[in-house]
Enzyme design. Sequence first.
Site, PDB file in Angstrom:
ATOM      1  N   THR A  32     -54.184   3.010 -11.319  1.00 16.46           N
ATOM      2  CA  THR A  32     -55.267   3.739 -10.648  1.00 16.46           C
ATOM      3  C   THR A  32     -54.766   4.432  -9.382  1.00 16.46           C
ATOM      4  O   THR A  32     -54.975   5.642  -9.198  1.00 16.46           O
ATOM      5  CB  THR A  32     -56.399   2.753 -10.280  1.00 16.46           C
ATOM      6  N   VAL A  33     -54.083   3.686  -8.517  1.00 19.49           N
ATOM      7  CA  VAL A  33     -53.640   4.252  -7.235  1.00 19.49           C
ATOM      8  C   VAL A  33     -52.348   5.057  -7.418  1.00 19.49           C
ATOM      9  O   VAL A  33     -52.240   6.203  -6.980  1.00 19.49           O
ATOM     10  CB  VAL A  33     -53.430   3.129  -6.183  1.00 19.49           C
ATOM     11  N   LYS A  41     -52.994  -5.617  -0.425  1.00 21.12           N
ATOM     12  CA  LYS A  41     -53.588  -6.503   0.613  1.00 21.12           C
ATOM     13  C   LYS A  41     -53.335  -7.967   0.320  1.00 21.12           C
ATOM     14  O   LYS A  41     -53.177  -8.764   1.234  1.00 21.12           O
ATOM     15  CB  LYS A  41     -55.096  -6.250   0.778  1.00 21.12           C
ATOM     16  N   GLU A  65     -51.626   1.174   5.298  1.00 22.30           N
ATOM     17  CA  GLU A  65     -52.982   1.675   5.588  1.00 22.30           C
ATOM     18  C   GLU A  65     -53.940   1.447   4.417  1.00 22.30           C
ATOM     19  O   GLU A  65     -55.107   1.087   4.607  1.00 22.30           O
ATOM     20  CB  GLU A  65     -52.911   3.179   5.912  1.00 22.30           C
ATOM     21  N   GLY A  75     -59.513   1.124   1.559  1.00 23.80           N
ATOM     22  CA  GLY A  75     -59.192   2.266   0.680  1.00 23.80           C
ATOM     23  C   GLY A  75     -58.756   3.484   1.472  1.00 23.80           C
ATOM     24  O   GLY A  75     -57.738   3.469   2.162  1.00 23.80           O
ATOM     25  N   ILE A 117     -60.140   4.856   4.082  1.00 23.42           N
ATOM     26  CA  ILE A 117     -60.573   4.934   5.489  1.00 23.42           C
ATOM     27  C   ILE A 117     -59.386   4.651   6.415  1.00 23.42           C
ATOM     28  O   ILE A 117     -58.729   3.618   6.266  1.00 23.42           O
ATOM     29  CB  ILE A 117     -61.661   3.878   5.806  1.00 23.42           C
ATOM     30  N   LYS A 131     -58.384  -8.787   3.239  1.00 23.38           N
ATOM     31  CA  LYS A 131     -58.504  -7.650   4.176  1.00 23.38           C
ATOM     32  C   LYS A 131     -58.932  -8.144   5.560  1.00 23.38           C
ATOM     33  O   LYS A 131     -58.466  -7.629   6.586  1.00 23.38           O
ATOM     34  CB  LYS A 131     -59.513  -6.636   3.626  1.00 23.38           C
TER      35      LYS A 131
HETATM   36  P1  NAP Z   1     -53.383  -0.970 -11.651  1.00 28.37           P
HETATM   37  O1  NAP Z   1     -54.259   0.158 -12.052  1.00 28.37           O
HETATM   38  O2  NAP Z   1     -53.482  -2.247 -12.392  1.00 28.37           O
HETATM   39  O3  NAP Z   1     -51.863  -0.440 -11.702  1.00 28.37           O
HETATM   40  C1  NAP Z   1     -50.764  -1.297 -11.550  1.00 28.37           C
HETATM   41  C2  NAP Z   1     -49.510  -0.537 -11.959  1.00 28.37           C
HETATM   42  O4  NAP Z   1     -48.365  -1.343 -11.707  1.00 28.37           O
HETATM   43  C3  NAP Z   1     -49.466  -0.175 -13.447  1.00 28.37           C
HETATM   44  O5  NAP Z   1     -49.010   1.148 -13.605  1.00 28.37           O
HETATM   45  C4  NAP Z   1     -48.456  -1.160 -14.034  1.00 28.37           C
HETATM   46  O6  NAP Z   1     -47.736  -0.630 -15.125  1.00 28.37           O
HETATM   47  C5  NAP Z   1     -47.536  -1.339 -12.858  1.00 28.37           C
HETATM   48  N1  NAP Z   1     -46.805  -2.595 -12.912  1.00 28.37           N
HETATM   49  C6  NAP Z   1     -47.315  -3.849 -12.988  1.00 28.37           C
HETATM   50  N2  NAP Z   1     -46.316  -4.750 -13.023  1.00 28.37           N
HETATM   51  C7  NAP Z   1     -45.165  -4.053 -12.960  1.00 28.37           C
HETATM   52  C8  NAP Z   1     -43.789  -4.404 -12.966  1.00 28.37           C
HETATM   53  N3  NAP Z   1     -43.411  -5.685 -13.019  1.00 28.37           N
HETATM   54  N4  NAP Z   1     -42.872  -3.422 -12.868  1.00 28.37           N
HETATM   55  C9  NAP Z   1     -43.241  -2.131 -12.794  1.00 28.37           C
HETATM   56  N5  NAP Z   1     -44.534  -1.723 -12.789  1.00 28.37           N
HETATM   57  C10 NAP Z   1     -45.477  -2.678 -12.884  1.00 28.37           C
HETATM   58  O7  NAP Z   1     -53.622  -1.338 -10.101  1.00 28.37           O
HETATM   59  P2  NAP Z   1     -54.239  -0.401  -8.954  1.00 28.37           P
HETATM   60  O8  NAP Z   1     -55.721  -0.482  -9.005  1.00 28.37           O
HETATM   61  O9  NAP Z   1     -53.594   0.926  -8.980  1.00 28.37           O
HETATM   62  O10 NAP Z   1     -53.793  -1.227  -7.664  1.00 28.37           O
HETATM   63  C11 NAP Z   1     -52.475  -1.189  -7.196  1.00 28.37           C
HETATM   64  C12 NAP Z   1     -52.412  -1.838  -5.814  1.00 28.37           C
HETATM   65  O11 NAP Z   1     -53.247  -1.111  -4.922  1.00 28.37           O
HETATM   66  C13 NAP Z   1     -52.908  -3.284  -5.769  1.00 28.37           C
HETATM   67  O12 NAP Z   1     -52.172  -3.982  -4.793  1.00 28.37           O
HETATM   68  C14 NAP Z   1     -54.349  -3.131  -5.321  1.00 28.37           C
HETATM   69  O13 NAP Z   1     -54.851  -4.281  -4.688  1.00 28.37           O
HETATM   70  C15 NAP Z   1     -54.204  -1.988  -4.338  1.00 28.37           C
HETATM   71  N6  NAP Z   1     -55.429  -1.223  -4.078  1.00 28.37           N
HETATM   72  C16 NAP Z   1     -56.163  -0.771  -5.122  1.00 28.37           C
HETATM   73  C17 NAP Z   1     -57.307  -0.030  -4.854  1.00 28.37           C
HETATM   74  C18 NAP Z   1     -58.177   0.496  -5.967  1.00 28.37           C
HETATM   75  O14 NAP Z   1     -59.256   1.026  -5.655  1.00 28.37           O
HETATM   76  N7  NAP Z   1     -57.774   0.399  -7.237  1.00 28.37           N
HETATM   77  C19 NAP Z   1     -57.667   0.251  -3.535  1.00 28.37           C
HETATM   78  C20 NAP Z   1     -56.864  -0.237  -2.478  1.00 28.37           C
HETATM   79  C21 NAP Z   1     -55.733  -0.977  -2.767  1.00 28.37           C
HETATM   80  P3  NAP Z   1     -48.460  -0.245 -16.514  1.00 28.37           P
HETATM   81  O15 NAP Z   1     -49.324   0.955 -16.196  1.00 28.37           O
HETATM   82  O16 NAP Z   1     -47.346   0.085 -17.441  1.00 28.37           O
HETATM   83  O17 NAP Z   1     -49.260  -1.439 -16.916  1.00 28.37           O
HETATM   84  N1  HSE Z   2     -60.811  -3.903  -5.513  1.00 31.12           N
HETATM   85  C1  HSE Z   2     -60.869  -3.366  -4.197  1.00 31.12           C
HETATM   86  C2  HSE Z   2     -62.308  -3.068  -3.832  1.00 31.12           C
HETATM   87  C3  HSE Z   2     -60.049  -2.113  -4.125  1.00 31.12           C
HETATM   88  O1  HSE Z   2     -63.167  -3.075  -4.736  1.00 31.12           O
HETATM   89  O2  HSE Z   2     -62.595  -2.830  -2.668  1.00 31.12           O
HETATM   90  C4  HSE Z   2     -59.886  -1.599  -2.728  1.00 31.12           C
HETATM   91  O3  HSE Z   2     -59.086  -2.439  -1.959  1.00 31.12           O
END
Ligand code: NAP
Ligand code: HSE
Length: 408
Positions: free
Chosen positions: A26-27, A118, A142, A147, A149, A218
């Site tokens: 997603t990110v 986080k 950040e 997110g 902000i 957080k």
């Molecule tokens: P996600 O959609 O589950 O994406 C995770 C990615 O990491 C996937 O592309 C996955 O590969 C890859 N991955 C997992 N294990 C791996 C490994 N061992 N080696 C290489 N790549 C690997 O997660 P996300 O929502 O983007 O979140 C990512 C981070 O951002 C997390 O720490 C989350 O807490 C943080 N975050 C997320 C949000 C949000 O709104 N989603 C907001 C703020 C912070 P595959 O695609 O091949 O499975």
């Molecule tokens: N899963 C988190 C949320 C993503 O819903 O706020 C942002 O850190």
Amino acid sequence: MSEESPQVRPIEAAERVGIGVIGCGTVGGALIAALLSRSTQIADRTGTQLDVRRVAVRDLHKARDVDVPRELLTDDAEELVADENVEVVVEVMGTIEPARSLIEAALKARKPVVTANKELMALAGASLAKIAKENDVDLLYEASVGGGIPLVRPLRESLAGERISRVVGILNGTTNYILTRMTEEGVEYKTALDEAQELGYAEADPTADVEGLDAAAKAAIIANLAFGASVVAQDVHPEGITSITAEDIDLAGRLGYTVKLVAIISRHDNGSAGVRVHPVMLPADHPLASVRLSFNAVFVEGEDVGELMFYGRGAGGAPTASAVLGDLIDAAHNLRHGGSGRLARPGNATLWPLEEQSSAFYLTLDVEDAAGVLAAVAQAFGEYEVSIRSMEQTGVRGEAHLVFVTHE
Ligand code: NAP
Ligand code: HSE
């Protein structure tokens, strides 16, 4: 051209910095889409050309929303970190391991790191910051709180001289989305959670969101930034939204309140820091009560600055990638020009135990609808010096449902 004319200097070619991104979900997907489509505009504006040189994923064959050139992809994140063409590492894969080891390896190789993790920063932020300092490189996070902000940088830099007394905020987009849908449309909890997952707000395992653990992580990061407290996520009292019923929401509405999951980070007069996350009933005219869907909002109260409010999209690919990108530009600039964003608030504030903090409470009791039962309940409140603010009774067939709101 006369001697008085301004000197026209040729525009210097933007400096190229090689980026490796671990994670393309997603990110990461939103970040890479922005980097691939806007790198020239970013270079024009910042003087730094961010070149995506490697992208690590778990599954090389997965279909992706973003068109990553095949030759950039690897399923070996260690190889990405070690690649000499990668100068800055972005970690957007999540969880603790192998993310922690990969970040440590990057920092020890004197490569700046940008992360949105986080969970990891709330557990090991202090030790990772120490490694970054020893190796004189940036570790920027950040996107880990709120997110899109800008919050970490204001707390760390703009408010570095401020004595902060309290931070109160809605820090989880998923639960705020669920509560908004339940409150406004009467949507079932499970349906609203499915929607939040579909929209990319929830963690891979949404338990962390709905049980309050994500907000607790957080809150721990904020406590460290605001008070210099050595708080880890496990120190934070987490209570999520899984036990909130449609009836609770309905009743809160009738009493003039809105139910929200809130983090409260406060400084005791003795300098200790209280950090807790739980659902609250906010008066409907409270500014946080109008924060809807995946939006987050954070109030900061400082002695000199007074009240500040930060508001914006707290979850989702594009808003979070925006925060990662800001850090990335900063890290790349620092790498080329020296300097770093490693201001830290010194301090070792201890924890203010939850049992010593006070609050008004909302309680529900299911009791037998018989003479003397209510008197016994009232006596128990009296014995423990709990003062009742309001009480409501409903009931069917010999059973009474009692709802109490207490004073603080
Ligand atoms: P996600 O959609 O589950 O994406 C995770 C990615 O990491 C996937 O592309 C996955 O590969 C890859 N991955 C997992 N294990 C791996 C490994 N061992 N080696 C290489 N790549 C690997 O997660 P996300 O929502 O983007 O979140 C990512 C981070 O951002 C997390 O720490 C989350 O807490 C943080 N975050 C997320 C949000 C949000 O709104 N989603 C907001 C703020 C912070 P595959 O695609 O091949 O499975
Ligand atoms: N899963 C988190 C949320 C993503 O819903 O706020 C942002 O850190």
